[in-house]
Design a protein around this motif. Structure first.
Motif, PDB file in Angstrom:
ATOM      1  N   HIS A 131       0.885  -1.152  -0.071  1.00  0.00           N
ATOM      2  CA  HIS A 131      -0.206   0.002  -0.080  1.00  0.00           C
ATOM      3  C   HIS A 131       0.888   1.251  -0.039  1.00  0.00           C
ATOM      4  CE1 HIS A 131       0.755  -0.431   4.366  1.00  0.00           C
ATOM      5  NE2 HIS A 131       0.449   0.918   4.407  1.00  0.00           N
ATOM      6  N   GLU A 132       2.120   1.273   0.214  1.00  0.00           N
ATOM      7  CA  GLU A 132       3.024   2.308   0.400  1.00  0.00           C
ATOM      8  C   GLU A 132       3.768   2.729  -1.080  1.00  0.00           C
ATOM      9  OE1 GLU A 132       5.568   2.428   3.480  1.00  0.00           O
ATOM     10  OE2 GLU A 132       3.834   2.379   4.945  1.00  0.00           O
ATOM     11  N   ILE A 133       3.605   1.840  -2.164  1.00  0.00           N
ATOM     12  CA  ILE A 133       4.197   2.010  -3.321  1.00  0.00           C
ATOM     13  C   ILE A 133       3.871   3.146  -4.308  1.00  0.00           C
ATOM     14  CG2 ILE A 133       4.491   0.915  -5.697  1.00  0.00           C
ATOM     15  CD1 ILE A 133       6.144  -0.411  -3.651  1.00  0.00           C
ATOM     16  N   GLY A 134       2.533   3.667  -4.017  1.00  0.00           N
ATOM     17  CA  GLY A 134       2.076   4.928  -5.041  1.00  0.00           C
ATOM     18  C   GLY A 134       2.728   6.118  -4.220  1.00  0.00           C
ATOM     19  N   SER A 135       2.884   6.021  -2.720  1.00  0.00           N
ATOM     20  CA  SER A 135       3.616   7.070  -2.267  1.00  0.00           C
ATOM     21  C   SER A 135       4.872   7.172  -2.603  1.00  0.00           C
ATOM     22  CB  SER A 135       3.300   7.091  -0.618  1.00  0.00           C
ATOM     23  OG  SER A 135       1.899   6.983  -0.152  1.00  0.00           O
TER      24      SER A 135
ATOM     25  N   LEU B 257      12.212   1.816 -17.828  1.00  0.00           N
ATOM     26  CA  LEU B 257      13.272   0.844 -18.399  1.00  0.00           C
ATOM     27  C   LEU B 257      13.293  -0.572 -17.931  1.00  0.00           C
ATOM     28  CD1 LEU B 257      15.958   3.516 -18.945  1.00  0.00           C
ATOM     29  CD2 LEU B 257      14.145   2.902 -20.582  1.00  0.00           C
ATOM     30  N   TYR B 258      12.804  -0.747 -16.853  1.00  0.00           N
ATOM     31  CA  TYR B 258      13.105  -2.105 -15.983  1.00  0.00           C
ATOM     32  C   TYR B 258      11.885  -2.878 -16.276  1.00  0.00           C
ATOM     33  CZ  TYR B 258      16.980  -0.246 -13.492  1.00  0.00           C
ATOM     34  OH  TYR B 258      18.071   0.405 -13.385  1.00  0.00           O
ATOM     35  N   HIS B 259      11.796  -4.099 -16.422  1.00  0.00           N
ATOM     36  CA  HIS B 259      11.050  -4.994 -16.772  1.00  0.00           C
ATOM     37  C   HIS B 259      10.036  -5.114 -15.357  1.00  0.00           C
ATOM     38  CE1 HIS B 259       9.119  -9.253 -16.661  1.00  0.00           C
ATOM     39  NE2 HIS B 259       9.140  -9.065 -17.815  1.00  0.00           N
ATOM     40  N   GLN B 260       8.640  -5.461 -15.479  1.00  0.00           N
ATOM     41  CA  GLN B 260       7.814  -5.311 -14.529  1.00  0.00           C
ATOM     42  C   GLN B 260       8.264  -6.178 -13.262  1.00  0.00           C
ATOM     43  OE1 GLN B 260       5.010  -3.469 -14.034  1.00  0.00           O
ATOM     44  NE2 GLN B 260       4.842  -4.016 -12.298  1.00  0.00           N
ATOM     45  N   SER B 261       9.011  -7.114 -13.476  1.00  0.00           N
ATOM     46  CA  SER B 261       9.544  -8.129 -12.393  1.00  0.00           C
ATOM     47  C   SER B 261      10.398  -7.242 -11.499  1.00  0.00           C
ATOM     48  CB  SER B 261       9.963  -9.303 -13.048  1.00  0.00           C
ATOM     49  OG  SER B 261      11.095  -9.129 -13.541  1.00  0.00           O
ATOM     50  N   GLN B 262      11.275  -6.482 -12.120  1.00  0.00           N
ATOM     51  CA  GLN B 262      12.159  -5.494 -11.351  1.00  0.00           C
ATOM     52  C   GLN B 262      11.852  -4.215 -10.839  1.00  0.00           C
ATOM     53  OE1 GLN B 262      14.556  -5.815 -14.806  1.00  0.00           O
ATOM     54  NE2 GLN B 262      16.370  -6.784 -13.740  1.00  0.00           N
ATOM     55  N   ARG B 263      10.645  -4.007 -11.426  1.00  0.00           N
ATOM     56  CA  ARG B 263      10.007  -2.339 -10.948  1.00  0.00           C
ATOM     57  C   ARG B 263      10.094  -2.108  -9.360  1.00  0.00           C
ATOM     58  NH1 ARG B 263       6.200  -1.269 -15.340  1.00  0.00           N
ATOM     59  NH2 ARG B 263       8.151  -1.395 -16.639  1.00  0.00           N
ATOM     60  N   ARG B 264       9.501  -3.107  -8.755  1.00  0.00           N
ATOM     61  CA  ARG B 264       9.279  -2.686  -7.306  1.00  0.00           C
ATOM     62  C   ARG B 264      10.630  -2.518  -6.790  1.00  0.00           C
ATOM     63  NH1 ARG B 264       4.935  -4.413  -3.489  1.00  0.00           N
ATOM     64  NH2 ARG B 264       6.052  -3.741  -1.436  1.00  0.00           N
ATOM     65  N   ASP B 265      11.563  -3.518  -6.892  1.00  0.00           N
ATOM     66  CA  ASP B 265      12.965  -3.405  -6.335  1.00  0.00           C
ATOM     67  C   ASP B 265      13.479  -2.183  -6.943  1.00  0.00           C
ATOM     68  OD1 ASP B 265      12.659  -5.771  -5.214  1.00  0.00           O
ATOM     69  OD2 ASP B 265      13.988  -6.845  -6.601  1.00  0.00           O
ATOM     70  N   GLU B 266      13.424  -1.588  -7.972  1.00  0.00           N
ATOM     71  CA  GLU B 266      14.101  -0.232  -8.374  1.00  0.00           C
ATOM     72  C   GLU B 266      13.309   0.991  -7.910  1.00  0.00           C
ATOM     73  OE1 GLU B 266      16.883   0.210  -9.856  1.00  0.00           O
ATOM     74  OE2 GLU B 266      17.203  -2.077  -9.748  1.00  0.00           O
ATOM     75  N   ILE B 267      11.982   0.886  -7.487  1.00  0.00           N
ATOM     76  CA  ILE B 267      11.320   1.953  -6.923  1.00  0.00           C
ATOM     77  C   ILE B 267      11.918   2.056  -5.604  1.00  0.00           C
ATOM     78  CG2 ILE B 267       8.874   2.545  -5.934  1.00  0.00           C
ATOM     79  CD1 ILE B 267       7.920   1.252  -8.343  1.00  0.00           C
ATOM     80  N   GLU B 268      11.962   1.049  -4.749  1.00  0.00           N
ATOM     81  CA  GLU B 268      12.636   0.916  -3.571  1.00  0.00           C
ATOM     82  C   GLU B 268      14.052   1.394  -3.462  1.00  0.00           C
ATOM     83  OE1 GLU B 268       9.634  -2.407  -1.412  1.00  0.00           O
ATOM     84  OE2 GLU B 268      11.857  -2.755  -1.873  1.00  0.00           O
ATOM     85  N   ALA B 269      14.689   1.171  -4.359  1.00  0.00           N
ATOM     86  CA  ALA B 269      16.182   1.409  -4.259  1.00  0.00           C
ATOM     87  C   ALA B 269      16.329   3.138  -4.942  1.00  0.00           C
ATOM     88  CB  ALA B 269      16.875   0.834  -5.477  1.00  0.00           C
TER      89      ALA B 269
END
Length: 169
Positions: free
Chosen positions: A96-100, A118-130
């Protein structure tokens, strides 16, 4: 148990590494947690850093980085977020915090926000956090690392490859 990531966001200008000593201190903390820190002079063009979970090794690409502790810190903080994900064995943020997080990244840096495409969907969350972590003040990144990887901290740190070409103070 991890540390809260979104609750630690600061208003104003983050304090980033100001010296090579700051970089060295944080690199030592990573090594104390068992993460090998390496510096390469022959990375592919455009690659600034990487984390290899299988080897628990963080790489900085000196041939693509400026001789500037602020830029090196940004890459080190980004890659250390991947180390934290490895320690956590999963994401740092609840769903629930990804949007923020995305909104915060967009405020910090439009180019960083756009690069996420540029990132594949499978990597996107990790990259958002980074990318969220790389925009935080240095003290908060250290606190997050201790929160997510504190159980791995030990007295004897493994040796690191010297940071040739990145300066020594």
């Amino acid at each position: 148990m991890g540390a809260p990531l979104m609750g630690s966001l600061s208003i104003g200008s983050p304090v980033r590494a100001q010296s090579w000593a700051d970089i060295g201190d944080y690199s030592s903390l990573l090594r104390q947690a068992g993460t090998q820190t390496l510096v390469a002079k022959d990375c592919p063009s455009g690659l600034l850093g990487a984390f290899h979970a299988g080897r628990n090794a963080l790489l900085l690409c000196s041939n693509n980085l400026q001789d500037d502790p602020a830029q090196v810190w940004t890459v080190l903080a980004h890659e250390s977020a991947h180390v934290m994900q490895h320690c956590q064995q999963g994401p740092l943020l609840p769903d629930h915090e990804i949007g923020s997080a995305l909104a915060q990244i967009e405020k910090q840096s439009m180019s960083s926000f756009q690069e996420l495409r540029l990132y594949h969907q499978s990597q996107r969350r990790d990259e958002i956090e980074a990318r969220l972590v790389q925009g935080l003040p240095m003290a908060e990144v250290k606190a997050l690392f201790r929160g997510f990887c504190g159980n791995r901290l030990k007295r004897g740190a493994p040796k690191s490859t010297p940071a040739a070409g990145l300066g020594d103070g």
